[in-house]
Design a protein around this motif. Structure first.
Motif: not given
Length: 344
Positions: A313-330
């Motif tokens: 899917g997406a490639r993100i930087g360090l600042s996106g880790v928290g939000e991406a982990l929160d979305r993993m349940t979707d």
């Protein structure tokens, strides 16, 4: 070094001390790291996971949640240096990956789940020189970061001891389930049935080699499958990790079926043993990858036998880790989001 670290139940981004390699360890600059459901579970249930590991034995027993921890165990990076007295089996500058295990230097454990062994959500990490594997320089970093999660699915597929002519059913089409499908296909086992509630995940399962993908709300995957001449699966891979699912499988499968439990569930599972006995079922519990699975995953991705591109899917930087982990349940989220820890 810059890192996305867990502290007080939240992901923060900031400076952390870079690790120093000792004998048998290599210092690696991380290029990519995949986000795993295990990281999301640890973010939400870290205290419970640590407590249960301390009570029953497990990989999280040594974690001190009072200190910062850098997670991330699906990685690829570049060798920067070795600790004094190391064998130095690979050249500095080589691209490498590894099973997330450290056995050297007096600090053992799962990389990303030991405070002193930062994982791939940081710029630098330590790897065990005996376990590190060189990755072809021309293999894209995004794909190389998927070697470890694919290896877990390959181990699960292997642990079921599938035989030609059997009809396997893979329940759950996340990374583990998709890896199981790919592993079965690689072994020439089939036809393969995959089951998942999400249409997108079912479509990826077909891409990975499943012959039939069913929505369990519309067709019980344990019943005779019309597209398979009304044959029933007799080898079931549970790749979800939800309480009650094992009992559901025991009720649904036929006489003499085999069940591989690969989903990771922290809650107690209830099992009505007499039914499993009367059906003469065999239940196997699969776990993480072994070195042979890592080596096979690397070769299969590198030579194109297994195409994991649909996982990305997406490639993100360090600042996106928290939000991406929160979305993993979707379930609509990508199978894998990858982090480039060299960028914010």
């Amino acid at each position: 070094m810059k890192a996305a670290y867990l502290e007080n139940g939240q992901i923060h981004v900031g400076e952390m001390p870079a690790p120093t390699p000792t004998k048998g360890q290599m210092l690696v600059r991380t290029h990519r790291c995949g986000l795993c459901a295990s990281d999301a579970h640890f973010l939400c249930s870290g205290h419970e996971m640590v407590a249960k590991s301390q009570e029953f034995g497990g990989p999280y027993a040594a974690v001190d949640l009072g200190k910062r921890i850098v997670m991330g165990h699906e990685f690829v990076g570049e060798i920067v240096d070795y600790g004094p007295g190391s064998r130095r089996p690979l050249k500095v500058g080589a691209k490498v990956t590894s099973a997330p295990v450290m056995r050297q230097g007096g600090k053992t454990g799962i990389i990303g789940y030991v405070n002193e062994l930062p994982g791939g959500f940081g710029e630098y990490m330590l790897l065990d020189e005996d376990l590190a594997m060189e990755v072809p320089a021309d293999l894209p970093d995004d794909l190389a970061a998927l070697i470890e999660p694919l290896a877990v699915g390959l181990e699960h597929a292997r642990s079921g001891e599938p035989q030609p002519g059997e009809i396997p059913l893979v329940i759950g089409c996340g990374a583990i389930g998709l890896g199981v499908v790919a592993g079965l296909k690689l072994r020439g086992i089939g036809p393969i049935v995959a089951a998942d509630f999400d249409a997108g995940r079912r479509a990826i399962a077909i891409q990975m080699g499943a012959d039939v993908a069913v929505d369990p709300r519309e067709l019980s995957p344990y019943d005779p499958i019309p597209d398979l001449g009304m044959k029933k699966p007799n080898l079931v891979y549970e790749c979800v990790g939800k309480p009650g699912l094992l009992n559901q499988i025991v009720r649904g499968v036929g006489f003499g079926a085999r069940i591989v439990m690969g989903g990771f569930c922290l809650e107690q599972e209830q099992l009505y043993v007499p039914l499993a006995q009367m059906k003469r079922l065999k239940i196997n519990f699969a776990c993480g990858e072994e070195q042979e699975d890592m080596e096979l995953a690397l070769r299969a991705i590198a030579d194109g036998r297994i195409d994991v591109t649909p996982w990305l899917g997406a490639r993100i930087g360090l600042s996106g880790v928290g939000e991406a982990l929160d979305r993993m349940t979707d379930p609509a989220s990508p199978v894998r989001t990858v982090v480039d820890p060299r960028t914010l």
